[in-house]
Scaffold this motif. Sequence first.
Motif, short mmCIF file in Angstrom:
data_model
loop_
_atom_site.label_atom_id
_atom_site.label_comp_id
_atom_site.label_asym_id
_atom_site.label_seq_id
_atom_site.Cartn_x
_atom_site.Cartn_y
_atom_site.Cartn_z
N SER A 141 23.53 61.70 34.53
CA SER A 141 22.35 61.89 35.37
C SER A 141 21.09 62.05 34.52
N LEU A 142 21.19 62.86 33.48
CA LEU A 142 20.04 63.09 32.59
C LEU A 142 19.64 61.80 31.89
N ALA A 143 20.66 61.05 31.41
CA ALA A 143 20.38 59.82 30.66
C ALA A 143 19.80 58.72 31.55
N ALA A 144 20.41 58.51 32.71
CA ALA A 144 20.00 57.40 33.58
C ALA A 144 18.75 57.71 34.40
N PHE A 145 18.76 58.88 35.05
CA PHE A 145 17.70 59.17 36.00
C PHE A 145 16.49 59.88 35.39
N TYR A 146 16.66 60.44 34.20
CA TYR A 146 15.54 61.13 33.58
C TYR A 146 15.10 60.49 32.26
N LEU A 147 15.74 59.37 31.91
CA LEU A 147 15.36 58.70 30.68
C LEU A 147 15.27 57.18 30.87
N VAL A 148 16.40 56.54 31.15
CA VAL A 148 16.43 55.07 31.22
C VAL A 148 15.51 54.51 32.31
N ILE A 149 15.70 54.95 33.54
CA ILE A 149 14.90 54.42 34.65
C ILE A 149 13.43 54.82 34.54
N PRO A 150 13.10 56.09 34.24
CA PRO A 150 11.68 56.44 34.09
C PRO A 150 10.98 55.68 32.95
N VAL A 151 11.68 55.52 31.82
CA VAL A 151 11.08 54.81 30.69
C VAL A 151 10.86 53.34 31.04
N SER A 152 11.85 52.73 31.68
CA SER A 152 11.69 51.32 32.07
C SER A 152 10.57 51.18 33.09
N THR A 153 10.45 52.14 33.99
CA THR A 153 9.35 52.12 34.97
C THR A 153 8.01 52.21 34.26
N LEU A 154 7.91 53.11 33.30
CA LEU A 154 6.66 53.29 32.55
C LEU A 154 6.28 52.03 31.79
N VAL A 155 7.24 51.45 31.08
CA VAL A 155 6.96 50.27 30.25
C VAL A 155 6.56 49.07 31.11
N ILE A 156 7.33 48.81 32.17
CA ILE A 156 7.01 47.69 33.06
C ILE A 156 5.65 47.89 33.71
N SER A 157 5.33 49.13 34.05
CA SER A 157 4.05 49.42 34.70
C SER A 157 2.87 49.22 33.75
N VAL A 158 3.09 49.43 32.46
CA VAL A 158 2.03 49.18 31.47
C VAL A 158 1.66 47.70 31.50
N PHE A 159 2.66 46.83 31.54
CA PHE A 159 2.40 45.39 31.60
C PHE A 159 1.70 45.01 32.91
N ILE A 160 2.08 45.66 33.99
CA ILE A 160 1.43 45.41 35.28
C ILE A 160 -0.04 45.83 35.21
N GLY A 161 -0.29 46.98 34.59
CA GLY A 161 -1.67 47.46 34.46
C GLY A 161 -2.53 46.55 33.62
N LYS A 162 -1.92 45.90 32.62
CA LYS A 162 -2.67 45.00 31.73
C LYS A 162 -2.99 43.67 32.38
N ASP A 163 -2.21 43.29 33.38
CA ASP A 163 -2.33 41.97 34.01
C ASP A 163 -3.20 42.05 35.27
N SER A 164 -4.35 41.39 35.22
CA SER A 164 -5.27 41.42 36.37
C SER A 164 -4.68 40.74 37.60
N GLY A 165 -3.62 39.95 37.40
CA GLY A 165 -3.00 39.26 38.53
C GLY A 165 -2.29 40.19 39.49
N TRP A 166 -2.07 41.43 39.07
CA TRP A 166 -1.38 42.40 39.93
C TRP A 166 -2.36 43.25 40.74
N THR A 167 -3.63 43.02 40.59
CA THR A 167 -4.65 43.90 41.18
C THR A 167 -4.39 44.24 42.65
N ASP A 168 -4.13 43.23 43.47
CA ASP A 168 -3.94 43.45 44.91
C ASP A 168 -2.54 43.98 45.25
#
Length: 212
Positions: A117-144
């Motif tokens: 639980s600690l590894a998957a739900f408090y590390l793997v998924i949150p980190v992947s969410t953060l990293v993918i969201s950084v790319f979304i924030g950098k890409d103006s195509g996601w604005t809407d």
Amino acid sequence: MQIGEKLKNARLERKITQEGLAEKMGVSRQTISNWENNRSYPDIISLIKMSDIYSLSLDELLKEDKKMIEHLEESTNSFKSRQKLSKLILISVYLVIWAMSIIVFWLGGKFDAMGYSLAAFYLVIPVSTLVISVFIGKDSGWTDLKWLMLLFFGTMNMLAPYATFSLSNTISSGKFHIPDFGCMLPGILCAAAGMAIGTVIKRIGSKRPDRA
């Protein structure tokens, strides 16, 4: 008259050197020379910048130049295709990571549930969410779509424990468990943080002149 000749005439009329224009545009002098000699075409952003510098409308610059108009249409279509592919890749990567986290739970046999639980739900998924969201924030195509992606990451963050521990308890006890909607908040906050970081990176990058 081709776009290159129009750009050259406009620059000469305003007594701006290629070096001076290159500095204003944030590109190399060779790039300006290539544009003015029709060896390459400027993109739409560069055209807008030059139209402001020369006090000319885009219509004046593009009028009767069919090749340039075709180039912009092709560039726009190509850019849109790359944006769609980029979005698909980002979402696919996240879904694969999310799905693997669930699959490992059900195929892992006997293991430390708390540790998983600690590894998957408090590390793997949150980190992947953060990293993918950084790319979304950098890409103006996601604005809407950014607000929708916040809900998406929040929902996936909620479904992860529900598709594992809650579902396992349901199977063993026979009692249906309602998803904990409060689990959406960490996913939303993590995604928002990543998008904010991506936006800052994009703004910092836009202030750096391209010397290519």
